[in-house]
Structure formats: C-alpha cells, structure tokens
Scaffold this motif. Structure first.
Motif, PDB file in Angstrom:
ATOM      1  N   VAL A  50     -27.388   8.298  10.499  1.00 21.05           N
ATOM      2  CA  VAL A  50     -26.234   8.088  10.787  1.00 21.05           C
ATOM      3  C   VAL A  50     -25.816   6.318  10.584  1.00 21.05           C
ATOM      4  O   VAL A  50     -26.641   5.642  11.182  1.00 21.05           O
ATOM      5  N   PHE A  51     -24.850   6.252   9.989  1.00 15.10           N
ATOM      6  CA  PHE A  51     -24.244   4.826   9.881  1.00 15.10           C
ATOM      7  C   PHE A  51     -22.969   4.572  10.528  1.00 15.10           C
ATOM      8  O   PHE A  51     -22.000   5.378  10.078  1.00 15.10           O
ATOM      9  N   ALA A  52     -22.839   3.999  11.649  1.00 16.11           N
ATOM     10  CA  ALA A  52     -21.833   3.781  12.416  1.00 16.11           C
ATOM     11  C   ALA A  52     -21.387   2.494  12.442  1.00 16.11           C
ATOM     12  O   ALA A  52     -22.022   1.466  12.749  1.00 16.11           O
ATOM     13  N   THR A  53     -19.957   2.006  12.132  1.00 18.08           N
ATOM     14  CA  THR A  53     -19.594   0.608  12.153  1.00 18.08           C
ATOM     15  C   THR A  53     -18.437   0.728  13.246  1.00 18.08           C
ATOM     16  O   THR A  53     -17.516   1.504  13.115  1.00 18.08           O
ATOM     17  N   TRP A  54     -18.683  -0.300  14.230  1.00 14.40           N
ATOM     18  CA  TRP A  54     -17.600  -0.354  15.379  1.00 14.40           C
ATOM     19  C   TRP A  54     -16.995  -1.745  15.212  1.00 14.40           C
ATOM     20  O   TRP A  54     -17.550  -2.792  15.087  1.00 14.40           O
ATOM     21  N   LYS A  55     -15.628  -1.789  14.991  1.00 18.22           N
ATOM     22  CA  LYS A  55     -14.856  -3.320  15.236  1.00 18.22           C
ATOM     23  C   LYS A  55     -14.492  -3.103  16.613  1.00 18.22           C
ATOM     24  O   LYS A  55     -13.701  -2.415  17.247  1.00 18.22           O
ATOM     25  N   VAL A  56     -15.120  -4.066  17.598  1.00 18.13           N
ATOM     26  CA  VAL A  56     -14.780  -4.282  18.928  1.00 18.13           C
ATOM     27  C   VAL A  56     -13.681  -5.197  19.273  1.00 18.13           C
ATOM     28  O   VAL A  56     -13.430  -5.948  18.658  1.00 18.13           O
ATOM     29  N   LYS A  57     -12.710  -4.614  20.170  1.00 13.38           N
ATOM     30  CA  LYS A  57     -11.759  -5.395  20.574  1.00 13.38           C
ATOM     31  C   LYS A  57     -12.050  -6.951  20.942  1.00 13.38           C
ATOM     32  O   LYS A  57     -13.266  -6.997  21.637  1.00 13.38           O
ATOM     33  N   GLU A  58     -11.124  -7.810  20.596  1.00 12.28           N
ATOM     34  CA  GLU A  58     -11.266  -9.153  21.165  1.00 12.28           C
ATOM     35  C   GLU A  58     -11.781  -9.164  22.614  1.00 12.28           C
ATOM     36  O   GLU A  58     -11.038  -8.604  23.288  1.00 12.28           O
ATOM     37  N   ASN A 109     -11.421  -0.025  16.030  1.00  9.67           N
ATOM     38  CA  ASN A 109     -11.729   0.923  15.043  1.00  9.67           C
ATOM     39  C   ASN A 109     -13.367   1.448  15.016  1.00  9.67           C
ATOM     40  O   ASN A 109     -14.065   0.817  15.450  1.00  9.67           O
ATOM     41  N   ARG A 110     -13.565   2.828  14.468  1.00  9.48           N
ATOM     42  CA  ARG A 110     -14.725   3.296  14.727  1.00  9.48           C
ATOM     43  C   ARG A 110     -15.097   4.140  13.505  1.00  9.48           C
ATOM     44  O   ARG A 110     -14.181   5.115  13.265  1.00  9.48           O
ATOM     45  N   GLU A 111     -15.972   3.998  12.515  1.00 10.05           N
ATOM     46  CA  GLU A 111     -16.192   4.632  11.341  1.00 10.05           C
ATOM     47  C   GLU A 111     -17.564   5.169  11.358  1.00 10.05           C
ATOM     48  O   GLU A 111     -18.584   4.446  11.665  1.00 10.05           O
ATOM     49  N   ILE A 112     -18.007   6.647  11.347  1.00  7.13           N
ATOM     50  CA  ILE A 112     -19.184   7.100  11.304  1.00  7.13           C
ATOM     51  C   ILE A 112     -19.438   8.093   9.885  1.00  7.13           C
ATOM     52  O   ILE A 112     -18.712   8.681   9.486  1.00  7.13           O
ATOM     53  N   ILE A 113     -20.644   7.758   9.313  1.00  9.03           N
ATOM     54  CA  ILE A 113     -20.802   8.388   8.249  1.00  9.03           C
ATOM     55  C   ILE A 113     -22.485   8.964   8.289  1.00  9.03           C
ATOM     56  O   ILE A 113     -23.295   8.250   8.694  1.00  9.03           O
ATOM     57  N   LEU A 114     -22.514  10.368   8.261  1.00 12.38           N
ATOM     58  CA  LEU A 114     -23.695  11.042   8.421  1.00 12.38           C
ATOM     59  C   LEU A 114     -24.160  11.274   6.758  1.00 12.38           C
ATOM     60  O   LEU A 114     -23.493  11.623   5.941  1.00 12.38           O
ATOM     61  N   THR A 115     -25.608  10.753   6.735  1.00 10.16           N
ATOM     62  CA  THR A 115     -26.050  11.055   5.330  1.00 10.16           C
ATOM     63  C   THR A 115     -27.579  11.715   5.420  1.00 10.16           C
ATOM     64  O   THR A 115     -27.963  11.759   6.559  1.00 10.16           O
ATOM     65  N   THR A 116     -27.814  12.340   4.354  1.00  3.34           N
ATOM     66  CA  THR A 116     -29.171  12.736   4.140  1.00  3.34           C
ATOM     67  C   THR A 116     -29.666  12.304   2.841  1.00  3.34           C
ATOM     68  O   THR A 116     -29.174  11.816   1.880  1.00  3.34           O
ATOM     69  N   LEU A 117     -31.059  12.151   2.753  1.00  5.61           N
ATOM     70  CA  LEU A 117     -31.716  11.266   1.504  1.00  5.61           C
ATOM     71  C   LEU A 117     -31.658  12.350   0.556  1.00  5.61           C
ATOM     72  O   LEU A 117     -32.043  13.550   0.655  1.00  5.61           O
ATOM     73  N   LEU A 118     -31.172  11.609  -0.685  1.00  7.10           N
ATOM     74  CA  LEU A 118     -31.553  12.473  -1.883  1.00  7.10           C
ATOM     75  C   LEU A 118     -32.780  12.225  -2.684  1.00  7.10           C
ATOM     76  O   LEU A 118     -33.052  10.800  -2.893  1.00  7.10           O
ATOM     77  N   GLU A 119     -33.591  13.171  -2.841  1.00  8.86           N
ATOM     78  CA  GLU A 119     -34.925  12.881  -3.551  1.00  8.86           C
ATOM     79  C   GLU A 119     -34.742  13.090  -5.250  1.00  8.86           C
ATOM     80  O   GLU A 119     -34.346  14.047  -5.609  1.00  8.86           O
ATOM     81  N   TYR A 120     -35.038  11.978  -5.901  1.00  8.14           N
ATOM     82  CA  TYR A 120     -35.262  12.119  -7.156  1.00  8.14           C
ATOM     83  C   TYR A 120     -36.725  12.178  -7.732  1.00  8.14           C
ATOM     84  O   TYR A 120     -37.441  11.080  -7.249  1.00  8.14           O
TER      85      TYR A 120
END
Length: 101
Positions: free
Chosen positions: A9-17, A90-101
């Motif tokens: 999980v990659f979550a980016t949070w922009k916190v209020k001033e 603002n709050r953005e959340i990205i869920l990922t799985t690893l790609l195996e090559y």
C-alpha cells in the motif's frame, strides 16, 4: 479466488496547515498497532522533504485478507478514519502487487 500475493500500500496524505504534529502523533499509535497484526509485513512512515505537510505511508500485507483486517480494525476505524482523515486536505491510496518477470 482471492489474491494470496503480498499487497503493498502506498498512501499519500496531504495534511492541513498546522496539523502535521497532531497527525504524526496519532500515526505513532497506528504504526505500533499495525505492526502487531499477523498479516502485516511492514508499516513505514515517510515525510516529504519538499513539503513537510505531506506524509507517505508504505505498508506491506501478506494478502488481501490482511489488508481488510487492517482496515476493519477498531484502532484504524477510530484513529485513521475518525481522527486523522478530518485533518487531511487530500488522501490517495494505491494498492499494488509485485509483478514477477
């Protein structure tokens, strides 16, 4: 069938001033509770060097069920959704799985 690969999980949070210290204090407890979860692989908190009001969370879970367990936990519901989210612009959340090559 449910994905049994690790989930990151990659979550980016922009916190209020003026709220960054409050969020960071609450995140200490979230971190400490998260790493106790059976399905948690890691929970890392980063702060942007170019914008100190931006927090990036990097989390690892053993599978999708572990992510759901994390999100449904009482401390997540109380601290993250109840107390931290109202302090964010603002709050953005990205869920990922690893790609195996």
């Amino acid at each position: 069938m449910e994905n049994q690969n690790p989930i990151h999980v990659f979550a980016t949070w922009k916190v209020k001033e003026g709220q960054i210290e409050n969020v960071l204090q609450l995140l200490k407890t979230v971190h400490n509770e998260s790493i106790k979860e059976e399905g948690n692989l890691f929970y890392k908190i980063h702060q942007s060097k170019s914008d100190l009001n931006t927090i990036i969370l990097f989390e690892g879970y053993s599978n999708e069920a572990a992510v759901a367990e994390h999100r449904n936990s009482p401390y997540f519901q109380d601290l993250v959704l109840g107390k931290i989210v109202p302090l964010l612009e603002n709050r953005e959340i990205i869920l990922t799985t690893l790609l195996e090559y």
